[in-house]
Design an enzyme around this catalytic site. Sequence first.
Site, short mmCIF file in Angstrom:
data_model
loop_
_atom_site.label_atom_id
_atom_site.label_comp_id
_atom_site.label_asym_id
_atom_site.label_seq_id
_atom_site.Cartn_x
_atom_site.Cartn_y
_atom_site.Cartn_z
N SER A 149 9.05 -4.12 -7.76
CA SER A 149 8.66 -4.48 -9.13
C SER A 149 7.19 -4.14 -9.40
O SER A 149 6.82 -3.82 -10.53
CB SER A 149 8.94 -5.96 -9.41
OG SER A 149 8.06 -6.79 -8.69
N ARG A 152 4.41 -4.08 6.19
CA ARG A 152 3.87 -3.79 7.52
C ARG A 152 2.35 -3.84 7.50
O ARG A 152 1.74 -3.57 6.47
CB ARG A 152 4.28 -2.39 7.97
CG ARG A 152 5.73 -2.30 8.29
CD ARG A 152 6.12 -0.94 8.79
NE ARG A 152 7.54 -0.92 9.04
CZ ARG A 152 8.11 -1.41 10.14
NH1 ARG A 152 7.37 -1.91 11.11
NH2 ARG A 152 9.42 -1.39 10.28
N LEU A 192 -1.07 -2.23 8.53
CA LEU A 192 -1.56 -0.90 8.89
C LEU A 192 -2.79 -1.02 9.78
O LEU A 192 -3.67 -1.86 9.54
CB LEU A 192 -1.91 -0.12 7.63
CG LEU A 192 -0.70 0.25 6.75
CD1 LEU A 192 -1.19 0.86 5.44
CD2 LEU A 192 0.25 1.20 7.47
N HIS A 211 -1.38 -9.13 -2.83
CA HIS A 211 -0.89 -10.24 -2.00
C HIS A 211 -0.69 -11.48 -2.89
O HIS A 211 -1.57 -11.80 -3.70
CB HIS A 211 -1.89 -10.54 -0.88
CG HIS A 211 -1.41 -11.63 0.02
ND1 HIS A 211 -0.39 -11.45 0.92
CD2 HIS A 211 -1.78 -12.93 0.13
CE1 HIS A 211 -0.16 -12.58 1.55
NE2 HIS A 211 -0.99 -13.50 1.09
N LEU A 240 -5.70 -8.72 8.41
CA LEU A 240 -4.49 -8.94 7.62
C LEU A 240 -4.79 -9.69 6.32
O LEU A 240 -5.36 -10.78 6.34
CB LEU A 240 -3.47 -9.74 8.45
CG LEU A 240 -2.22 -10.23 7.73
CD1 LEU A 240 -1.36 -9.06 7.27
CD2 LEU A 240 -1.42 -11.17 8.60
N GLU A 267 0.72 -10.42 -10.89
CA GLU A 267 0.65 -9.25 -9.99
C GLU A 267 0.81 -7.99 -10.81
O GLU A 267 0.09 -7.01 -10.63
CB GLU A 267 1.77 -9.32 -8.93
CG GLU A 267 1.63 -10.46 -7.96
CD GLU A 267 2.66 -10.38 -6.83
OE1 GLU A 267 3.05 -9.27 -6.43
OE2 GLU A 267 3.09 -11.44 -6.35
#
Length: 215
Positions: A12, A90, A92, A108, A143, A173
């Site tokens: 989305s 994931r 990176l 996030h 992270l 978002e």
Amino acid sequence: MNLGVLVSGRGSNLQAIIDAIEGGRLKDRITLVISDREGAQAIERCKKHGLAYKIIRKKDFRNKEEFEGVMAKTLKEAGVELVVLAGFMRILSEVFLQYFPMRVINIHPSLTPAFQGVGAQRQAIEYGARITGCTVHFVTEELDNGPVIAQACVPVLLEDTEESLSKRILIHEHRILPQVIRWISEKRVKVEGRKVTVEGARYGTLPFNPDLEAF
Ligand code: GRF
């Protein structure tokens, strides 16, 4: 600016970028979408909007380093200038990031540094936070904790479920991610250490929310 978008699922946020481009609010183009999962809904969105996409799965490589190296080189070869992690599940490492120093951003669903990692909305409810939100940040090896570019907040209501709170956050978002891409594209974003400033952006017109301009 040539955008590379990394996805794993629903897509989305990818759609929000597509809509901003198709609506003329972003002058950039999505050069390549990479999904690490086949069958991701995001791929259907690519097909519908005629976007180039590739499926690159970690299990097809000997290790994470090889997987990340191939992804980074594929994006470089496509001429990608900014990598957008839009629901890419994931972490990176430097192997990938060295190809795009301070040119990788992530969305996030919390106000970082709170509630990092998976299930950020559930974490906010379980913690009893009264306010949470979403963050667009530069990706570093830490992270969900690189320099913050934009944040937007929402209340956590007593009756909230993970689903209802996620939905409330997602609206923001979809606003702040294209907004940040535009700021970067217009070369208005400066980073000094952890501090990010956006030239000419008006902060504080709504409590804690950046001025969302056309978004
Ligand atoms: C979003 O909540 C994003 O913040 C998080 O993963 C979710 C992805 O949603 N990183 P979508 O795939 O963009 O719909």
